[in-house]
Design a protein around this motif. Structure first.
Motif, PDB file in Angstrom:
ATOM      1  N   LYS A  12      -6.921  -3.446  13.710  1.00  0.00           N
ATOM      2  CA  LYS A  12      -6.691  -1.894  14.068  1.00  0.00           C
ATOM      3  C   LYS A  12      -8.030  -1.692  14.958  1.00  0.00           C
ATOM      4  O   LYS A  12      -8.112  -0.316  15.012  1.00  0.00           O
ATOM      5  N   ILE A  13      -9.068  -2.179  14.319  1.00  0.00           N
ATOM      6  CA  ILE A  13     -10.612  -2.107  15.221  1.00  0.00           C
ATOM      7  C   ILE A  13     -10.579  -2.734  15.937  1.00  0.00           C
ATOM      8  O   ILE A  13     -11.146  -2.470  17.430  1.00  0.00           O
ATOM      9  N   ALA A  14     -10.830  -4.487  15.445  1.00  0.00           N
ATOM     10  CA  ALA A  14     -11.594  -5.360  16.429  1.00  0.00           C
ATOM     11  C   ALA A  14     -10.726  -5.157  17.853  1.00  0.00           C
ATOM     12  O   ALA A  14     -11.289  -5.055  18.996  1.00  0.00           O
ATOM     13  N   SER A  15      -9.063  -5.271  17.770  1.00  0.00           N
ATOM     14  CA  SER A  15      -8.191  -5.527  18.595  1.00  0.00           C
ATOM     15  C   SER A  15      -8.579  -4.079  19.853  1.00  0.00           C
ATOM     16  O   SER A  15      -8.097  -4.226  20.897  1.00  0.00           O
ATOM     17  N   ASN A  16      -9.327  -3.352  19.701  1.00  0.00           N
ATOM     18  CA  ASN A  16      -9.337  -2.294  20.968  1.00  0.00           C
ATOM     19  C   ASN A  16     -10.349  -1.766  21.436  1.00  0.00           C
ATOM     20  O   ASN A  16     -10.875  -0.883  22.445  1.00  0.00           O
ATOM     21  N   ARG A  17     -11.613  -3.131  20.959  1.00  0.00           N
ATOM     22  CA  ARG A  17     -12.478  -2.336  21.852  1.00  0.00           C
ATOM     23  C   ARG A  17     -12.690  -4.132  22.708  1.00  0.00           C
ATOM     24  O   ARG A  17     -11.735  -4.902  22.752  1.00  0.00           O
ATOM     25  N   ASN A  18     -13.070  -3.814  24.145  1.00  0.00           N
ATOM     26  CA  ASN A  18     -13.039  -4.187  25.132  1.00  0.00           C
ATOM     27  C   ASN A  18     -14.343  -5.299  25.769  1.00  0.00           C
ATOM     28  O   ASN A  18     -15.426  -4.344  25.959  1.00  0.00           O
ATOM     29  N   ILE A  19     -14.610  -6.402  24.701  1.00  0.00           N
ATOM     30  CA  ILE A  19     -15.572  -7.609  25.123  1.00  0.00           C
ATOM     31  C   ILE A  19     -15.064  -8.510  26.230  1.00  0.00           C
ATOM     32  O   ILE A  19     -14.089  -8.801  26.097  1.00  0.00           O
ATOM     33  N   ASP A  20     -15.453  -7.968  27.512  1.00  0.00           N
ATOM     34  CA  ASP A  20     -15.687  -8.866  28.441  1.00  0.00           C
ATOM     35  C   ASP A  20     -16.335  -9.853  28.546  1.00  0.00           C
ATOM     36  O   ASP A  20     -17.591  -9.453  28.589  1.00  0.00           O
ATOM     37  N   CYS A  21     -16.049 -11.627  28.109  1.00  0.00           N
ATOM     38  CA  CYS A  21     -17.541 -12.714  28.036  1.00  0.00           C
ATOM     39  C   CYS A  21     -16.837 -13.316  29.732  1.00  0.00           C
ATOM     40  O   CYS A  21     -15.287 -13.155  30.332  1.00  0.00           O
ATOM     41  N   VAL A  22     -17.763 -13.436  30.525  1.00  0.00           N
ATOM     42  CA  VAL A  22     -17.327 -14.469  30.991  1.00  0.00           C
ATOM     43  C   VAL A  22     -16.460 -16.113  31.069  1.00  0.00           C
ATOM     44  O   VAL A  22     -17.211 -16.522  30.344  1.00  0.00           O
ATOM     45  N   ASP A  23     -15.424 -15.935  32.322  1.00  0.00           N
ATOM     46  CA  ASP A  23     -14.398 -17.003  32.511  1.00  0.00           C
ATOM     47  C   ASP A  23     -15.317 -18.424  32.725  1.00  0.00           C
ATOM     48  O   ASP A  23     -15.108 -19.173  33.624  1.00  0.00           O
ATOM     49  N   VAL A  24     -16.270 -18.714  31.762  1.00  0.00           N
ATOM     50  CA  VAL A  24     -17.160 -20.107  31.962  1.00  0.00           C
ATOM     51  C   VAL A  24     -16.610 -21.228  32.854  1.00  0.00           C
ATOM     52  O   VAL A  24     -17.318 -21.457  33.981  1.00  0.00           O
TER      53      VAL A  24
END
Length: 292
Positions: free
Chosen positions: A139-151
């Motif tokens: 309910k909390i972490a899933s709503n955060r938008n974390i963009d990582c480079v698809d290396v």
């Protein structure tokens, strides 16, 4: 003037005299007891006896909030969650290893009947049933938008991050690995291939330094692609360190969305002997000195 105790209750003269005669530690314990070190010795060094004593003391405290006691046993090879590899993470979601030096260990042998990857959706779901993300993760972490480079630039890592929050157990959030470390580790695993084969084998230690918890899980699953003889895949259980600031942050986050976690007294014990192995502690929103 009215004389008040730590809990804000008005005391009569006799009660206040008794309270004044207590030591500082006794005063704290008189209001709210948060730890039970007596469970580490004598007759109380038994999970069930310790639990009964704590329940009795909690009842005597007459607290205004509910407190639940729970016994958590050390895992054994035949417990329902033995197929999960535990991955400790820091406040930033990076894997730190069992001893905070990057090294991870799986405690049991991994026994394989056939070197065949599990594809049946129902079997995959059953393998994950007891290894679920926590309420905070969902309910909390899933709503955060974390963009990582698809290396690796094949879309695989990006796809993994999108589904990771549904595939692993515990408290965690997506974090980005050190790119060079991830590519190096991935290449090493691909060159060696699966580390498990027909029969039983001990899994080697895995160095996760520089990897996020979720990416560590991805690589472990790549190393151990075949289910065990119980029909379960290797799964991952991620958790922040016990002394992490995230422990309090998660509680605040859950209270804010109306999902206040339960206040519990956790008793850690050995399954084989019922011996209590750590001081039982009260955890949760009610675990505050002086709270009644």
């Amino acid at each position: 003037a009215e004389k008040m105790g730590f809990a804000g209750q008005v005391m009569d003269k006799e009660s206040f005299k008794d309270f004044e005669d207590l030591t500082d530690m006794q005063r704290v314990m008189e209001v709210t007891k948060l730890a039970w070190p007596e469970c580490l010795k004598g007759e109380l060094n038994n999970a069930k006896a310790c639990e009964a004593m704590i329940d009795k003391e909690l009842a005597a405290m007459d607290l205004s909030f509910d407190v639940y006691t729970i016994i958590l046993y050390t895992r054994t090879f035949d417990c329902p969650t033995a197929h999960a590899w535990v991955i400790p993470i820091d406040d930033d979601g990076m894997c730190v290893g069992k001893y905070r030096d990057g090294r991870l260990f799986y405690e049991y042998e991994w026994c394989v009947e056939d070197e065949v990857v599990m594809t049946d959706p129902e079997a995959i779901k059953k393998s994950q049933d007891l290894i679920q993300p926590s309420t905070w993760t969902k309910k909390i972490a899933s709503n955060r938008n974390i963009d990582c480079v698809d290396v690796d630039q094949d879309g695989d890592l990006d796809a993994w991050h999108k589904k990771a929050l549904k595939m692993m157990g515990g408290d965690f959030e997506v974090a980005c690995s050190d790119y060079e470390t991830y590519l190096e580790k991935k290449a090493e695993i691909e060159s060696v291939g699966p580390i498990v084969h027909t029969g039983c084998q001990r899994l080697p230690e895995f160095n996760c330094k520089g990897l996020s918890g979720v990416d560590t899980c991805k690589l472990i699953k790549q190393m151990v692609p075949y289910p065990n003889t119980d029909g379960k895949n290797i799964e991952c259980f991620l958790q922040f360190l016990p002394d992490s600031a995230m422990q309090d942050q998660m509680t605040r986050d859950l209270i804010e969305i109306g999902e206040e976690p339960k206040t519990r007294v956790i008793i850690l014990a050995k399954k084989e002997t019922e011996q209590v192995i750590a001081t039982p502690l009260m955890k949760g929103p009610g675990a505050v000195l002086g709270k009644k």
